[in-house]
Design a protein around this motif. Sequence first.
Motif, PDB file in Angstrom:
ATOM      1  N   ILE A 241       0.835  -1.206   0.000  1.00  0.00           N
ATOM      2  CA  ILE A 241       0.000   0.000   0.000  1.00  0.00           C
ATOM      3  C   ILE A 241       0.866   1.250   0.000  1.00  0.00           C
ATOM      4  CG2 ILE A 241      -1.564   1.360   1.455  1.00  0.00           C
ATOM      5  CD1 ILE A 241      -2.931  -1.278   2.200  1.00  0.00           C
ATOM      6  N   ALA A 242       1.923   1.252   0.794  1.00  0.00           N
ATOM      7  CA  ALA A 242       2.828   2.400   0.829  1.00  0.00           C
ATOM      8  C   ALA A 242       3.470   2.621  -0.534  1.00  0.00           C
ATOM      9  CB  ALA A 242       3.894   2.197   1.900  1.00  0.00           C
ATOM     10  N   ARG A 243       3.816   1.533  -1.218  1.00  0.00           N
ATOM     11  CA  ARG A 243       4.413   1.650  -2.556  1.00  0.00           C
ATOM     12  C   ARG A 243       3.421   2.275  -3.528  1.00  0.00           C
ATOM     13  NH1 ARG A 243       3.992  -1.871  -6.727  1.00  0.00           N
ATOM     14  NH2 ARG A 243       5.444  -1.510  -8.416  1.00  0.00           N
ATOM     15  N   TYR A 244       2.183   1.805  -3.504  1.00  0.00           N
ATOM     16  CA  TYR A 244       1.165   2.357  -4.400  1.00  0.00           C
ATOM     17  C   TYR A 244       0.822   3.801  -4.056  1.00  0.00           C
ATOM     18  CZ  TYR A 244       0.368  -2.126  -6.653  1.00  0.00           C
ATOM     19  OH  TYR A 244       0.522  -3.278  -7.367  1.00  0.00           O
ATOM     20  N   GLU A 245       0.815   4.136  -2.777  1.00  0.00           N
ATOM     21  CA  GLU A 245       0.585   5.531  -2.396  1.00  0.00           C
ATOM     22  C   GLU A 245       1.699   6.423  -2.920  1.00  0.00           C
ATOM     23  OE1 GLU A 245       0.186   5.383   1.845  1.00  0.00           O
ATOM     24  OE2 GLU A 245      -1.973   4.989   1.742  1.00  0.00           O
ATOM     25  N   ASN A 246       2.925   5.936  -2.871  1.00  0.00           N
ATOM     26  CA  ASN A 246       4.059   6.691  -3.385  1.00  0.00           C
ATOM     27  C   ASN A 246       3.929   6.892  -4.897  1.00  0.00           C
ATOM     28  OD1 ASN A 246       6.566   7.951  -3.604  1.00  0.00           O
ATOM     29  ND2 ASN A 246       7.645   6.016  -3.803  1.00  0.00           N
ATOM     30  N   LEU A 247       3.588   5.822  -5.616  1.00  0.00           N
ATOM     31  CA  LEU A 247       3.418   5.947  -7.067  1.00  0.00           C
ATOM     32  C   LEU A 247       2.270   6.895  -7.407  1.00  0.00           C
ATOM     33  CD1 LEU A 247       3.911   2.247  -8.258  1.00  0.00           C
ATOM     34  CD2 LEU A 247       5.481   4.176  -8.565  1.00  0.00           C
ATOM     35  N   THR A 248       1.189   6.809  -6.669  1.00  0.00           N
ATOM     36  CA  THR A 248       0.046   7.685  -6.912  1.00  0.00           C
ATOM     37  C   THR A 248       0.418   9.136  -6.644  1.00  0.00           C
ATOM     38  OG1 THR A 248      -1.451   5.914  -6.260  1.00  0.00           O
ATOM     39  CG2 THR A 248      -2.351   8.113  -6.276  1.00  0.00           C
ATOM     40  N   ARG A 249       1.144   9.372  -5.561  1.00  0.00           N
ATOM     41  CA  ARG A 249       1.562  10.741  -5.250  1.00  0.00           C
ATOM     42  C   ARG A 249       2.492  11.276  -6.323  1.00  0.00           C
ATOM     43  NH1 ARG A 249       5.850  12.959  -3.153  1.00  0.00           N
ATOM     44  NH2 ARG A 249       6.786  10.974  -2.588  1.00  0.00           N
ATOM     45  N   ARG A 250       3.366  10.418  -6.836  1.00  0.00           N
ATOM     46  CA  ARG A 250       4.323  10.867  -7.853  1.00  0.00           C
ATOM     47  C   ARG A 250       3.665  11.139  -9.197  1.00  0.00           C
ATOM     48  NH1 ARG A 250       8.787   6.439  -7.652  1.00  0.00           N
ATOM     49  NH2 ARG A 250       9.439   7.457  -9.564  1.00  0.00           N
ATOM     50  N   LEU A 251       2.476  10.594  -9.438  1.00  0.00           N
ATOM     51  CA  LEU A 251       1.755  10.856 -10.680  1.00  0.00           C
ATOM     52  C   LEU A 251       0.621  11.861 -10.500  1.00  0.00           C
ATOM     53  CD1 LEU A 251       1.559   7.306 -12.279  1.00  0.00           C
ATOM     54  CD2 LEU A 251       2.922   9.236 -13.034  1.00  0.00           C
TER      55      LEU A 251
ATOM     56  N   HIS B  69       2.554  16.873  -7.887  1.00  0.00           N
ATOM     57  CA  HIS B  69       3.946  16.445  -7.944  1.00  0.00           C
ATOM     58  C   HIS B  69       4.081  15.420  -9.068  1.00  0.00           C
ATOM     59  CE1 HIS B  69       7.518  14.089  -6.716  1.00  0.00           C
ATOM     60  NE2 HIS B  69       7.959  15.262  -6.326  1.00  0.00           N
ATOM     61  N   LEU B  70       4.346  15.864 -10.266  1.00  0.00           N
ATOM     62  CA  LEU B  70       4.414  14.972 -11.425  1.00  0.00           C
ATOM     63  C   LEU B  70       5.856  14.547 -11.658  1.00  0.00           C
ATOM     64  CD1 LEU B  70       2.874  13.621 -13.688  1.00  0.00           C
ATOM     65  CD2 LEU B  70       3.265  15.634 -15.083  1.00  0.00           C
ATOM     66  N   ASP B  71       6.109  13.279 -11.603  1.00  0.00           N
ATOM     67  CA  ASP B  71       7.427  12.700 -11.858  1.00  0.00           C
ATOM     68  C   ASP B  71       7.470  12.274 -13.325  1.00  0.00           C
ATOM     69  OD1 ASP B  71       9.852  11.445 -11.859  1.00  0.00           O
ATOM     70  OD2 ASP B  71       9.385  10.068 -10.221  1.00  0.00           O
ATOM     71  N   LEU B  72       8.213  13.019 -14.133  1.00  0.00           N
ATOM     72  CA  LEU B  72       8.221  12.765 -15.572  1.00  0.00           C
ATOM     73  C   LEU B  72       8.852  11.429 -15.930  1.00  0.00           C
ATOM     74  CD1 LEU B  72       9.065  16.348 -16.872  1.00  0.00           C
ATOM     75  CD2 LEU B  72       6.851  15.207 -16.781  1.00  0.00           C
ATOM     76  N   ASP B  73       9.842  11.006 -15.171  1.00  0.00           N
ATOM     77  CA  ASP B  73      10.456   9.706 -15.437  1.00  0.00           C
ATOM     78  C   ASP B  73       9.458   8.568 -15.205  1.00  0.00           C
ATOM     79  OD1 ASP B  73      12.921  10.770 -16.134  1.00  0.00           O
ATOM     80  OD2 ASP B  73      13.637  10.726 -14.047  1.00  0.00           O
ATOM     81  N   LEU B  74       8.701   8.663 -14.139  1.00  0.00           N
ATOM     82  CA  LEU B  74       7.691   7.642 -13.861  1.00  0.00           C
ATOM     83  C   LEU B  74       6.590   7.674 -14.915  1.00  0.00           C
ATOM     84  CD1 LEU B  74       6.641   5.419 -12.005  1.00  0.00           C
ATOM     85  CD2 LEU B  74       5.463   7.191 -10.693  1.00  0.00           C
ATOM     86  N   LEU B  75       6.188   8.876 -15.336  1.00  0.00           N
ATOM     87  CA  LEU B  75       5.169   8.994 -16.373  1.00  0.00           C
ATOM     88  C   LEU B  75       5.663   8.383 -17.680  1.00  0.00           C
ATOM     89  CD1 LEU B  75       2.417  10.128 -17.192  1.00  0.00           C
ATOM     90  CD2 LEU B  75       3.575  12.256 -17.790  1.00  0.00           C
ATOM     91  N   ASP B  76       6.905   8.622 -18.031  1.00  0.00           N
ATOM     92  CA  ASP B  76       7.499   8.042 -19.234  1.00  0.00           C
ATOM     93  C   ASP B  76       7.546   6.515 -19.134  1.00  0.00           C
ATOM     94  OD1 ASP B  76       8.956   8.254 -21.779  1.00  0.00           O
ATOM     95  OD2 ASP B  76      10.681   7.576 -20.595  1.00  0.00           O
ATOM     96  N   GLU B  77       7.946   6.012 -17.990  1.00  0.00           N
ATOM     97  CA  GLU B  77       8.016   4.560 -17.785  1.00  0.00           C
ATOM     98  C   GLU B  77       6.634   3.920 -17.926  1.00  0.00           C
ATOM     99  OE1 GLU B  77       8.424   1.544 -14.035  1.00  0.00           O
ATOM    100  OE2 GLU B  77       9.556   3.415 -13.943  1.00  0.00           O
ATOM    101  N   ARG B  78       5.624   4.518 -17.303  1.00  0.00           N
ATOM    102  CA  ARG B  78       4.272   3.958 -17.368  1.00  0.00           C
ATOM    103  C   ARG B  78       3.718   4.024 -18.797  1.00  0.00           C
ATOM    104  NH1 ARG B  78       3.891   0.363 -14.704  1.00  0.00           N
ATOM    105  NH2 ARG B  78       1.680   0.324 -15.077  1.00  0.00           N
ATOM    106  N   ALA B  79       3.981   5.119 -19.517  1.00  0.00           N
ATOM    107  CA  ALA B  79       3.505   5.235 -20.898  1.00  0.00           C
ATOM    108  C   ALA B  79       4.149   4.174 -21.777  1.00  0.00           C
ATOM    109  CB  ALA B  79       3.788   6.626 -21.439  1.00  0.00           C
TER     110      ALA B  79
END
Length: 99
Positions: free
Chosen positions: A60-70, A74-84
């Motif tokens: 749950i903590a991992r998913y909360e972190n990913l959700t917060r970063r997207l 607080h948009l994390d462009l590297d994570l957005l690129d990875e998910r796309a």
Amino acid sequence: MRKRPQPAFGVIAFFATAFGLGLYFAFAAVQGDYGLFRRAEVELEAARLTSELAALETEIARYENLTRRLSDDHLDLDLLDERARDVLGLMRADEIVIR
């Protein structure tokens, strides 16, 4: 010769009943629904569920972190690129894909 008096039937019945009840309660204390074996099973299950809870809290903590970063704040462009790339199968024009 003198005959020994035989014990009364009531005394024998009393001790037999007391012994039988003692055995019954001893068996119930070990094997019953609230006995020692059931308690050991419950403690093992509690330990297993506690470890499962810890694993789920970590997930749950991992998913909360990913959700917060997207999120919008607080948009994390590297994570957005990875998910796309992962979900949509996108890639850049200058990349070479090796399968």
